[in-house]
Design an enzyme around this catalytic site. Sequence first.
Site, PDB file in Angstrom:
ATOM      1  N   GLU A  42      33.545  35.337  31.115  1.00 15.82           N
ATOM      2  CA  GLU A  42      33.758  36.718  31.577  1.00 15.82           C
ATOM      3  C   GLU A  42      34.058  36.631  33.076  1.00 15.82           C
ATOM      4  O   GLU A  42      33.150  36.443  33.880  1.00 15.82           O
ATOM      5  CB  GLU A  42      32.514  37.566  31.306  1.00 15.82           C
ATOM      6  N   CYS A  44      32.841  43.544  38.258  1.00 16.06           N
ATOM      7  CA  CYS A  44      33.986  42.791  37.749  1.00 16.06           C
ATOM      8  C   CYS A  44      35.064  43.691  37.169  1.00 16.06           C
ATOM      9  O   CYS A  44      36.228  43.287  37.095  1.00 16.06           O
ATOM     10  CB  CYS A  44      33.531  41.768  36.715  1.00 16.06           C
TER      11      CYS A  44
END
Length: 480
Positions: free
Chosen positions: A225, A259
Amino acid sequence: MVAEVKELQQNNTEIQRMQRIFDAQKAAYRQHPYPTAEQRIDLISRIRPMLVDHQDAWANAISADFTNRAVDETKLAEIMITLEGLKYTTKRLRKWMKPSKRHVSALSWPGKTWVEYQPLGVVGIMVPWNYPIQLAVVPLITALAAGNRVMVKMSEATPRTGALLEKLIGELFPEDQVAVINGEVDVAQAFSQLPFDHLLFTGSTAVGKHVMRAAANNLTPVTLELGGKSPCIIGQDFPMKDAAERIAFGKCLNSGQTCVAPDYILCPEHRMDEFIEAWKAQVTQSYPTMVNNPDFTAIVNERQHSRLTGYIQEAREKGATVIEINPANEDFTGSQKIPHTMVLNVTDDMRIAQDEIFGPLMIVVPYKTLNEAIEYVNDRPRPLALYYFDWNQDNCDQVLKHTHSGGVCLNDTISHVGVDDIPFGGIGPSGMGAYHGPEGFQTFSKAKGIYKKGKFNATRFILPPYGRGMHKFMFKHMLK
């Protein structure tokens, strides 16, 4: 020198402990390879009071790691989201564990086939510093739901939060079930080199490459990720005040250290001034002051602060227009905070245009047509998230079908991360694999295909010698 030697000794001790725990978890898994649903739910349920009963301790630890982290952001984006994921997983676990019936073809008749979801064994989870509770505990819950033993490596940038998690997890689980590892970069490197049955890493693209390289030596499957530069496209007719409000939700949270935070805005060319004014008004409304405002989260450490201020300085030197939003005209000298800043007239040779920003800076780029905006996105690496604001569904469909990203929000930002029933994961430079939802359970399970033949053996009719009537009949009717 003494301090460096002491740190090295501590890291060596932690690496030795890590190896011992890994061996213990492998042995424990072999003794108990398939926990029941009730056993898994019991393990997961222990986590809830750990989060609820220690809310203040969590908020204080994270705030100390950041020098200031808004308490409400910790409760909203870390604890509350994690609790919702826990409830969601507990409710659906039995359904996920059920074998999946499949169908056999004529070649496999008579027989039956199905898929069982088997625990992998020992799972490693590497946690970043930006949301250390959520990004440790949500995958931990999912890995436990899949029946695994779990080791969690916390970020060296949030040592107080990591120490608290290690302490509380140690009170809830034996080390051969769940263990938390802390330590510096060399500990993280050693962690990634362990022969896990699966390794999940959340962090930067650059570090993700090192993690994948280390995992490859053991052929360890990885879920990465990573992040990237998530675009936000404002439709030609979307109300600008609403756009600024909704984009601010995703960009201002944690001071942009997320993110999936919007990294750059694609704004209709004729509405640039309108957006700039709407954005200034929205940020000012949320943060009339900043330096001593507890709601305004700081940059996590000096290294990240220097990186971000370096982007601004370089962009300004290369001709960008920098608009700093500082409603109270405060002096940020000596503070680990950075005011929200818009950067216009950005060129591709600037670092702010190349790197994931991961902070309270935002590029604003004008566009003329929707096709032009789509091409701008597609000329760049595939992002973890994409945001499009438009009430016209045909335009939304055009964006969805002609762009690639890990996930999408229409008319909002970052909310998709909190939807437990959809997968979360990147694509290409923004990652690989996914967790959350049933896809998360499957990520941490082996989908084992099983075929069972009954007492009657139809295969005898196609055994050698070949060329008999059954072979001719099959080839005539099935090879077409």
